[in-house]
Motif scaffolding. Sequence first.
Motif, PDB file in Angstrom:
ATOM      1  N   GLU A 158     -33.397  31.950  13.487  1.00 39.88           N
ATOM      2  CA  GLU A 158     -33.796  33.062  14.340  1.00 39.88           C
ATOM      3  C   GLU A 158     -32.896  34.286  14.191  1.00 39.88           C
ATOM      4  OE1 GLU A 158     -34.665  32.079  18.409  1.00 39.88           O
ATOM      5  OE2 GLU A 158     -35.567  30.162  17.819  1.00 39.88           O
ATOM      6  N   ALA A 159     -31.588  34.049  14.109  1.00 39.94           N
ATOM      7  CA  ALA A 159     -30.658  35.177  13.990  1.00 39.94           C
ATOM      8  C   ALA A 159     -30.885  35.923  12.679  1.00 39.94           C
ATOM      9  CB  ALA A 159     -29.216  34.684  14.090  1.00 39.94           C
ATOM     10  N   LEU A 160     -31.057  35.204  11.598  1.00 43.45           N
ATOM     11  CA  LEU A 160     -31.308  35.812  10.301  1.00 43.45           C
ATOM     12  C   LEU A 160     -32.620  36.578  10.305  1.00 43.45           C
ATOM     13  CD1 LEU A 160     -30.775  36.309   7.313  1.00 43.45           C
ATOM     14  CD2 LEU A 160     -31.653  34.022   6.841  1.00 43.45           C
ATOM     15  N   SER A 161     -33.625  35.995  10.920  1.00 37.58           N
ATOM     16  CA  SER A 161     -34.927  36.667  11.013  1.00 37.58           C
ATOM     17  C   SER A 161     -34.817  37.982  11.769  1.00 37.58           C
ATOM     18  CB  SER A 161     -35.933  35.742  11.686  1.00 37.58           C
ATOM     19  OG  SER A 161     -36.112  34.575  10.930  1.00 37.58           O
ATOM     20  N   LYS A 162     -34.007  37.992  12.830  1.00 41.39           N
ATOM     21  CA  LYS A 162     -33.796  39.219  13.594  1.00 41.39           C
ATOM     22  C   LYS A 162     -33.078  40.276  12.774  1.00 41.39           C
ATOM     23  CE  LYS A 162     -33.730  38.546  18.514  1.00 41.39           C
ATOM     24  NZ  LYS A 162     -32.962  38.358  19.719  1.00 41.39           N
TER      25      LYS A 162
ATOM     26  N   SER B   6     -37.544  36.658  -1.115  1.00 43.66           N
ATOM     27  CA  SER B   6     -37.419  35.854   0.102  1.00 43.66           C
ATOM     28  C   SER B   6     -38.773  35.692   0.772  1.00 43.66           C
ATOM     29  CB  SER B   6     -36.458  36.525   1.082  1.00 43.66           C
ATOM     30  OG  SER B   6     -35.197  36.689   0.490  1.00 43.66           O
ATOM     31  N   PHE B   7     -39.054  34.468   1.152  1.00 38.79           N
ATOM     32  CA  PHE B   7     -40.294  34.130   1.859  1.00 38.79           C
ATOM     33  C   PHE B   7     -39.891  33.653   3.251  1.00 38.79           C
ATOM     34  CE2 PHE B   7     -43.706  30.611   2.217  1.00 38.79           C
ATOM     35  CZ  PHE B   7     -44.563  31.414   2.926  1.00 38.79           C
ATOM     36  N   PHE B   8     -40.106  34.503   4.242  1.00 35.75           N
ATOM     37  CA  PHE B   8     -39.848  34.125   5.630  1.00 35.75           C
ATOM     38  C   PHE B   8     -41.112  33.453   6.138  1.00 35.75           C
ATOM     39  CE2 PHE B   8     -36.517  37.061   4.852  1.00 35.75           C
ATOM     40  CZ  PHE B   8     -35.498  36.713   5.722  1.00 35.75           C
ATOM     41  N   THR B   9     -40.976  32.214   6.557  1.00 37.79           N
ATOM     42  CA  THR B   9     -42.142  31.405   6.870  1.00 37.79           C
ATOM     43  C   THR B   9     -42.034  30.768   8.244  1.00 37.79           C
ATOM     44  OG1 THR B   9     -43.512  29.578   6.037  1.00 37.79           O
ATOM     45  CG2 THR B   9     -41.154  29.364   5.732  1.00 37.79           C
ATOM     46  N   SER B  10     -43.165  30.307   8.731  1.00 39.52           N
ATOM     47  CA  SER B  10     -43.230  29.603  10.005  1.00 39.52           C
ATOM     48  C   SER B  10     -44.094  28.364   9.832  1.00 39.52           C
ATOM     49  CB  SER B  10     -43.846  30.500  11.075  1.00 39.52           C
ATOM     50  OG  SER B  10     -44.102  29.753  12.250  1.00 39.52           O
ATOM     51  N   LYS B  11     -43.587  27.244  10.307  1.00 46.77           N
ATOM     52  CA  LYS B  11     -44.339  25.990  10.218  1.00 46.77           C
ATOM     53  C   LYS B  11     -45.635  26.053  11.026  1.00 46.77           C
ATOM     54  CE  LYS B  11     -40.081  23.464   9.664  1.00 46.77           C
ATOM     55  NZ  LYS B  11     -38.945  23.048  10.448  1.00 46.77           N
ATOM     56  N   LYS B  12     -45.675  26.940  12.015  1.00 46.10           N
ATOM     57  CA  LYS B  12     -46.848  27.055  12.887  1.00 46.10           C
ATOM     58  C   LYS B  12     -47.950  27.921  12.292  1.00 46.10           C
ATOM     59  CE  LYS B  12     -43.991  26.685  17.008  1.00 46.10           C
ATOM     60  NZ  LYS B  12     -43.546  27.368  18.220  1.00 46.10           N
ATOM     61  N   SER B  13     -47.641  28.667  11.244  1.00 44.55           N
ATOM     62  CA  SER B  13     -48.576  29.644  10.693  1.00 44.55           C
ATOM     63  C   SER B  13     -49.452  29.046   9.590  1.00 44.55           C
ATOM     64  CB  SER B  13     -47.808  30.836  10.138  1.00 44.55           C
ATOM     65  OG  SER B  13     -48.655  31.664   9.375  1.00 44.55           O
TER      66      SER B  13
ATOM     67  N   MET C 162     -27.189  32.139   7.632  1.00 43.39           N
ATOM     68  CA  MET C 162     -27.127  33.551   7.289  1.00 43.39           C
ATOM     69  C   MET C 162     -26.150  33.776   6.134  1.00 43.39           C
ATOM     70  SD  MET C 162     -26.692  36.908   9.751  1.00 43.39           S
ATOM     71  CE  MET C 162     -27.586  36.101  11.042  1.00 43.39           C
ATOM     72  N   ASP C 163     -25.036  33.038   6.134  1.00 47.27           N
ATOM     73  CA  ASP C 163     -24.058  33.167   5.051  1.00 47.27           C
ATOM     74  C   ASP C 163     -24.671  32.788   3.707  1.00 47.27           C
ATOM     75  OD1 ASP C 163     -22.030  34.055   6.726  1.00 47.27           O
ATOM     76  OD2 ASP C 163     -21.197  32.042   7.021  1.00 47.27           O
ATOM     77  N   MET C 164     -25.448  31.732   3.695  1.00 46.05           N
ATOM     78  CA  MET C 164     -26.127  31.295   2.476  1.00 46.05           C
ATOM     79  C   MET C 164     -27.070  32.389   1.972  1.00 46.05           C
ATOM     80  SD  MET C 164     -28.353  27.836   2.165  1.00 46.05           S
ATOM     81  CE  MET C 164     -28.964  27.215   0.616  1.00 46.05           C
ATOM     82  N   PHE C 165     -27.838  32.965   2.887  1.00 43.27           N
ATOM     83  CA  PHE C 165     -28.759  34.037   2.542  1.00 43.27           C
ATOM     84  C   PHE C 165     -28.002  35.241   1.971  1.00 43.27           C
ATOM     85  CE2 PHE C 165     -31.394  37.768   3.680  1.00 43.27           C
ATOM     86  CZ  PHE C 165     -32.581  37.412   3.051  1.00 43.27           C
ATOM     87  N   ASP C 166     -26.914  35.614   2.610  1.00 41.04           N
ATOM     88  CA  ASP C 166     -26.111  36.754   2.162  1.00 41.04           C
ATOM     89  C   ASP C 166     -25.556  36.536   0.759  1.00 41.04           C
ATOM     90  OD1 ASP C 166     -26.592  38.173   4.486  1.00 41.04           O
ATOM     91  OD2 ASP C 166     -24.713  37.547   5.448  1.00 41.04           O
ATOM     92  N   GLU C 167     -25.137  35.315   0.456  1.00 37.91           N
ATOM     93  CA  GLU C 167     -24.602  35.019  -0.877  1.00 37.91           C
ATOM     94  C   GLU C 167     -25.664  35.234  -1.954  1.00 37.91           C
ATOM     95  OE1 GLU C 167     -21.473  34.352  -1.995  1.00 37.91           O
ATOM     96  OE2 GLU C 167     -20.946  34.898   0.056  1.00 37.91           O
TER      97      GLU C 167
END
Length: 70
Positions: free
Chosen positions: A62-66, A24-31, A9-14
């Motif tokens: 998961e926390a970042l996604s939330k 940002s591309f929020f992705t899932s390996k299952k999709s 999350m810190d990396m994302f915030d920076e």
Amino acid sequence: DNVIDITTMDMFDEYKKAAIPSISFFTSKKSDSCRKISPLFSHFSTMVPTVTFLKVDIADNEALSKVEKV
């Protein structure tokens, strides 16, 4: 490609705070859809060097996604 894999999350915030715009591309390996989009996202990252392209795996972050309501 020029896609940066976000691992915390810190990396994302920076990157979000940076002066350079980001996508940002929020992705899932299952999709299946995410697997189809991923090569296009990578391709665009090479075509638009003035933008930072971030990839976030929702299972690994998961926390970042939330927080980002994904």
